[in-house]
Design a protein around this motif. Structure first.
Motif, PDB file in Angstrom:
ATOM      1  N   ILE B  38      -3.510   2.201   3.901  1.00 17.45           N
ATOM      2  CA  ILE B  38      -5.178   2.804   3.724  1.00 17.45           C
ATOM      3  C   ILE B  38      -4.347   3.759   3.439  1.00 17.45           C
ATOM      4  O   ILE B  38      -3.848   4.428   4.159  1.00 17.45           O
ATOM      5  CB  ILE B  38      -5.654   1.899   3.478  1.00 17.45           C
ATOM      6  CG1 ILE B  38      -6.546   0.130   3.651  1.00 17.45           C
ATOM      7  CG2 ILE B  38      -7.473   3.016   3.081  1.00 17.45           C
ATOM      8  CD1 ILE B  38      -6.860  -0.113   4.239  1.00 17.45           C
ATOM      9  N   LEU B  39      -5.179   5.110   2.294  1.00 17.64           N
ATOM     10  CA  LEU B  39      -5.475   6.427   2.349  1.00 17.64           C
ATOM     11  C   LEU B  39      -5.697   7.655   3.987  1.00 17.64           C
ATOM     12  O   LEU B  39      -6.702   6.015   4.162  1.00 17.64           O
ATOM     13  CB  LEU B  39      -5.783   7.523   1.254  1.00 17.64           C
ATOM     14  CG  LEU B  39      -5.745   8.323   0.825  1.00 17.64           C
ATOM     15  CD1 LEU B  39      -3.888   8.499   0.071  1.00 17.64           C
ATOM     16  CD2 LEU B  39      -6.047   8.913  -0.307  1.00 17.64           C
ATOM     17  N   GLY B  40      -4.464   7.391   4.412  1.00 21.26           N
ATOM     18  CA  GLY B  40      -5.173   7.854   5.771  1.00 21.26           C
ATOM     19  C   GLY B  40      -5.210   7.218   6.840  1.00 21.26           C
ATOM     20  O   GLY B  40      -5.244   7.838   8.069  1.00 21.26           O
ATOM     21  N   GLN B  41      -4.395   6.010   6.440  1.00 22.12           N
ATOM     22  CA  GLN B  41      -4.698   5.265   7.525  1.00 22.12           C
ATOM     23  C   GLN B  41      -2.925   4.374   8.379  1.00 22.12           C
ATOM     24  O   GLN B  41      -2.234   5.149   7.495  1.00 22.12           O
ATOM     25  CB  GLN B  41      -5.639   3.614   7.834  1.00 22.12           C
ATOM     26  CG  GLN B  41      -7.110   4.418   7.207  1.00 22.12           C
ATOM     27  CD  GLN B  41      -8.047   3.567   7.221  1.00 22.12           C
ATOM     28  OE1 GLN B  41      -7.854   2.797   7.783  1.00 22.12           O
ATOM     29  NE2 GLN B  41      -9.127   3.365   6.654  1.00 22.12           N
ATOM     30  N   LYS B  42      -3.061   3.576   8.903  1.00 19.76           N
ATOM     31  CA  LYS B  42      -1.793   3.477   9.677  1.00 19.76           C
ATOM     32  C   LYS B  42      -1.344   2.472   9.212  1.00 19.76           C
ATOM     33  O   LYS B  42      -1.780   1.729   7.884  1.00 19.76           O
ATOM     34  CB  LYS B  42      -1.908   2.928  10.812  1.00 19.76           C
ATOM     35  CG  LYS B  42      -2.587   1.599  11.232  1.00 19.76           C
ATOM     36  CD  LYS B  42      -2.443   1.210  13.148  1.00 19.76           C
ATOM     37  CE  LYS B  42      -3.203   2.105  13.928  1.00 19.76           C
ATOM     38  NZ  LYS B  42      -2.218   1.431  15.375  1.00 19.76           N
ATOM     39  N   VAL B  43      -0.136   2.066   9.181  1.00 20.78           N
ATOM     40  CA  VAL B  43       0.763   1.031   8.249  1.00 20.78           C
ATOM     41  C   VAL B  43       0.580  -0.498   8.743  1.00 20.78           C
ATOM     42  O   VAL B  43       0.749  -0.013  10.184  1.00 20.78           O
ATOM     43  CB  VAL B  43       2.707   1.004   7.801  1.00 20.78           C
ATOM     44  CG1 VAL B  43       2.925  -0.323   7.450  1.00 20.78           C
ATOM     45  CG2 VAL B  43       2.551   3.292   7.526  1.00 20.78           C
ATOM     46  N   GLU B  44      -0.272  -0.940   8.212  1.00 24.44           N
ATOM     47  CA  GLU B  44      -0.738  -2.420   8.238  1.00 24.44           C
ATOM     48  C   GLU B  44      -0.220  -3.673   8.205  1.00 24.44           C
ATOM     49  O   GLU B  44       0.570  -4.227   7.176  1.00 24.44           O
ATOM     50  CB  GLU B  44      -2.244  -2.790   8.171  1.00 24.44           C
ATOM     51  CG  GLU B  44      -2.860  -1.463   8.892  1.00 24.44           C
ATOM     52  CD  GLU B  44      -4.705  -1.842   7.854  1.00 24.44           C
ATOM     53  OE1 GLU B  44      -5.222  -2.421   9.172  1.00 24.44           O
ATOM     54  OE2 GLU B  44      -4.951  -1.881   6.752  1.00 24.44           O
ATOM     55  N   PHE B  45       0.637  -4.163   9.223  1.00 24.17           N
ATOM     56  CA  PHE B  45       1.444  -6.023   8.843  1.00 24.17           C
ATOM     57  C   PHE B  45       0.310  -7.111   8.717  1.00 24.17           C
ATOM     58  O   PHE B  45      -0.750  -6.687   8.477  1.00 24.17           O
ATOM     59  CB  PHE B  45       1.731  -6.284  10.021  1.00 24.17           C
ATOM     60  CG  PHE B  45       2.595  -7.757   9.981  1.00 24.17           C
ATOM     61  CD1 PHE B  45       1.966  -8.859  10.488  1.00 24.17           C
ATOM     62  CD2 PHE B  45       3.322  -8.136   9.139  1.00 24.17           C
ATOM     63  CE1 PHE B  45       1.487 -10.199  10.020  1.00 24.17           C
ATOM     64  CE2 PHE B  45       4.435  -9.473   9.158  1.00 24.17           C
ATOM     65  CZ  PHE B  45       3.163 -10.412   9.420  1.00 24.17           C
ATOM     66  N   LEU B  46       0.775  -6.870   7.146  1.00 24.54           N
ATOM     67  CA  LEU B  46      -0.155  -7.743   5.854  1.00 24.54           C
ATOM     68  C   LEU B  46       1.030  -9.451   6.749  1.00 24.54           C
ATOM     69  O   LEU B  46      -0.253 -10.563   7.037  1.00 24.54           O
ATOM     70  CB  LEU B  46       0.525  -8.041   4.690  1.00 24.54           C
ATOM     71  CG  LEU B  46      -0.177  -6.868   4.382  1.00 24.54           C
ATOM     72  CD1 LEU B  46      -0.854  -6.568   3.020  1.00 24.54           C
ATOM     73  CD2 LEU B  46      -2.155  -6.981   4.888  1.00 24.54           C
ATOM     74  N   VAL B  47       2.059  -9.607   6.329  1.00 28.39           N
ATOM     75  CA  VAL B  47       2.409 -11.433   5.941  1.00 28.39           C
ATOM     76  C   VAL B  47       3.756 -11.190   6.396  1.00 28.39           C
ATOM     77  O   VAL B  47       4.351  -9.895   6.071  1.00 28.39           O
ATOM     78  CB  VAL B  47       1.829 -11.985   4.777  1.00 28.39           C
ATOM     79  CG1 VAL B  47       2.706 -11.326   3.354  1.00 28.39           C
ATOM     80  CG2 VAL B  47       2.452 -13.434   4.749  1.00 28.39           C
TER      81      VAL B  47
END
Lengths: 114, 113
Positions: B38-47
């Motif tokens: 998400i813009l301005g946030q960290k890279v997040e694991f989905l699957v």
């Protein structure tokens, strides 16, 4: 659960200055550690990685990182930055051995001024 | 050098619409992943996906999300009914037998209006 914290959200440097970006992780077991870079408008690229052995690892473009197990740290360094190093830098960790998902830090946005 | 390719690079959709993001992983890789930023946030694991099934998913990956490897080359992420908060950059990644070094695609930017 694993977590990664990057101390600096924004860093501004002049060309030729030295760079050190902090990264600390939280995990009780053996880890693999990574630094990824994201240049403006581009995808994540692997800068360097640590799996085992020499705790000082060298990556592309003159970057290096040192794994200090006692401090749970994996700081990224470069002795002399260039304007082209302007990018966002992400530290990431995964548990060692087999598949494990990467956990990223929040990233550090580096701006290098000529 | 082998690449992970993603399409589309940017998609704009209306809230409630279905979206499919496509990825072509590196051909001899075995593990496939979706992350989002998400813009301005960290890279997040989905699957993560291995051997034709989900091996792990995060709490973000709810029933609105699904993944599929419909043939030998593509790996897709479907969002069934998009919400405003799904607006993000979605990254596909793949890794080989050692599993621990991920190669990322350029990302698909999803904008939900």
């Amino acid at each position: 659960a694993q977590s990664v914290s990057q101390h600096n959200h924004h860093v501004i440097l002049s060309e030729a200055a030295s760079l050190e970006l902090g990264c600390n992780y939280s995990y009780g077991g053996t880890v693999n550690l990574f630094w990824y870079v994201q240049y403006p408008g581009q995808h994540l690229q692997l800068l360097l990685k640590y799996f085992s052995g020499d705790p000082l690892v060298k990556g592309i473009k003159g970057f290096e990182a040192e794994f200090i197990k006692s401090k749970f740290s994996f700081n990224l360094r470069k002795p002399s930055v260039q304007w082209s190093d302007t990018a966002e830098y992400f530290c990431a960790v995964t548990a060692a051995g087999g598949y494990n998902k990467l956990i990223f830090g929040a990233g550090t946005r580096l701006a290098v001024h000529p | 050098e082998p690449e992970v390719t993603q399409t589309p690079s940017h998609q704009v959709t209306q809230m409630g619409q279905e979206v499919i993001l496509r990825c072509v992983p590196i051909s001899n890789h075995l593990y496939f992943y979706w992350y989002r930023q998400i813009l301005g946030q960290k890279v997040e694991f989905l699957v993560s996906f291995y051997n034709n099934e989900i091996s792990e998913k995060s709490e973000i990956f709810d029933d609105q999300f699904s993944v599929e490897r419909p043939d030998g080359s593509n790996f897709t992420l479907k969002i069934r009914s998009t919400k405003l908060e799904d607006s993000a950059m979605y990254f596909c990644a793949s890794s080989g037998a050692g599993a621990n070094v991920l190669t990322f695609g350029a990302g698909s930017r999803l904008t939900v209006l």
